[in-house]
Scaffold this motif. Structure first.
Motif, mmCIF file in Angstrom:
data_model
loop_
_atom_site.group_PDB
_atom_site.id
_atom_site.type_symbol
_atom_site.label_atom_id
_atom_site.label_comp_id
_atom_site.label_asym_id
_atom_site.label_seq_id
_atom_site.Cartn_x
_atom_site.Cartn_y
_atom_site.Cartn_z
ATOM 1 N N PRO A 54 -14.907 -3.461 -2.125
ATOM 2 C CA PRO A 54 -13.920 -4.134 -2.960
ATOM 3 C C PRO A 54 -12.599 -3.380 -2.971
ATOM 4 O O PRO A 54 -12.502 -2.098 -2.744
ATOM 5 N N ARG A 55 -11.641 -4.316 -2.776
ATOM 6 C CA ARG A 55 -10.241 -3.620 -3.223
ATOM 7 C C ARG A 55 -9.916 -3.686 -4.668
ATOM 8 O O ARG A 55 -10.078 -4.524 -5.153
ATOM 9 N N VAL A 56 -9.990 -2.190 -5.268
ATOM 10 C CA VAL A 56 -9.723 -2.179 -6.671
ATOM 11 C C VAL A 56 -8.211 -1.871 -7.026
ATOM 12 O O VAL A 56 -7.535 -1.312 -6.252
ATOM 13 N N PHE A 57 -7.700 -2.655 -8.047
ATOM 14 C CA PHE A 57 -6.181 -2.637 -8.376
ATOM 15 C C PHE A 57 -6.051 -1.506 -9.680
ATOM 16 O O PHE A 57 -6.678 -2.088 -10.674
ATOM 17 N N PRO A 58 -5.308 -0.550 -9.354
ATOM 18 C CA PRO A 58 -5.176 0.318 -10.509
ATOM 19 C C PRO A 58 -4.696 -0.166 -11.727
ATOM 20 O O PRO A 58 -5.058 0.436 -12.706
ATOM 21 N N ALA A 60 -5.135 -3.048 -13.004
ATOM 22 C CA ALA A 60 -6.123 -3.639 -13.860
ATOM 23 C C ALA A 60 -7.006 -2.764 -14.496
ATOM 24 O O ALA A 60 -7.790 -3.100 -15.426
ATOM 25 N N LEU A 61 -7.111 -1.435 -14.027
ATOM 26 C CA LEU A 61 -7.788 -0.146 -14.634
ATOM 27 C C LEU A 61 -6.776 0.449 -15.559
ATOM 28 O O LEU A 61 -7.390 1.391 -16.103
ATOM 29 N N VAL A 92 -4.310 8.626 -5.409
ATOM 30 C CA VAL A 92 -5.058 7.448 -4.817
ATOM 31 C C VAL A 92 -5.048 7.788 -3.383
ATOM 32 O O VAL A 92 -5.870 7.306 -2.637
#
Length: 169
Positions: A54-58, A60-61, A92
């Motif tokens: 999955p591509r995780v979006f910082p 959104a975190l 990252v």
């Protein structure tokens, strides 16, 4: 690694329809599932593709601030500093570079004060001489590979897209 026409079609399909099964990819491309799987395994083994995740979006975190930090390093300490950067969760990505600085790190933070704390942590790493930060304001071109793959495919004789139908995005 040079790619042939089938490799280029596979790469394009992976980028255009990333959530499709191997069986469906094989059907679309008109090749046997085993052939497709062997090609995928070779492309992964040779470092052309990585295992999908999955591509995780910082943002959104809870880390919406993005900065690029140039780091100047004492000669002979590049590997040590790189290892230390890997211990900082907000770093990252990091690359050794030419030009102004020795390392370029992509750093995320909750806010500007948090970014300052992260940079102070980086400055405290033995071997770091100085840093220079640039805060990203807005993403103008998201990470993408499809245009590159399409340009490579154009260089492969007999290349066609994975299907004759338009891709729905």
């Amino acid at each position: 690694m040079p790619v042939d026409a089938l490799d280029a079609r596979i790469l394009r399909l992976l980028l255009e329809q990333p959530r499709t099964s191997v069986r469906e990819y094989a059907r679309i491309l008109g090749v046997a599932r085993g052939t497709l799987q062997a090609r995928l395994d070779r492309l992964e083994r040779e470092g052309v593709i990585a295992a999908a995740g999955p591509r995780v979006f910082p943002a959104a975190l809870g880390h919406p601030v993005l900065a690029f930090v140039r780091i100047e390093v004492t000669q002979g300490r590049l590997d040590h500093v790189g290892e230390a950067l890997a211990e900082v969760p907000e770093v990252v990505e990091a690359f050794s570079i030419t030009g102004g600085g020795d390392l370029l790190a992509r750093v995320v933070a909750r806010d500007n004060a948090h970014l300052e704390d992260v940079i102070q942590r980086l400055i405290g790493v033995p071997g770091v001489l100085r840093t220079r930060s640039e805060i990203a304001l807005r993403e103008r071109v998201p990470e993408r590979m499809l245009p590159l793959v399409k340009s490579l495919a154009a260089e492969v004789p007999g290349q066609r897209g994975p299907t004759d139908q338009p891709v729905v995005r």
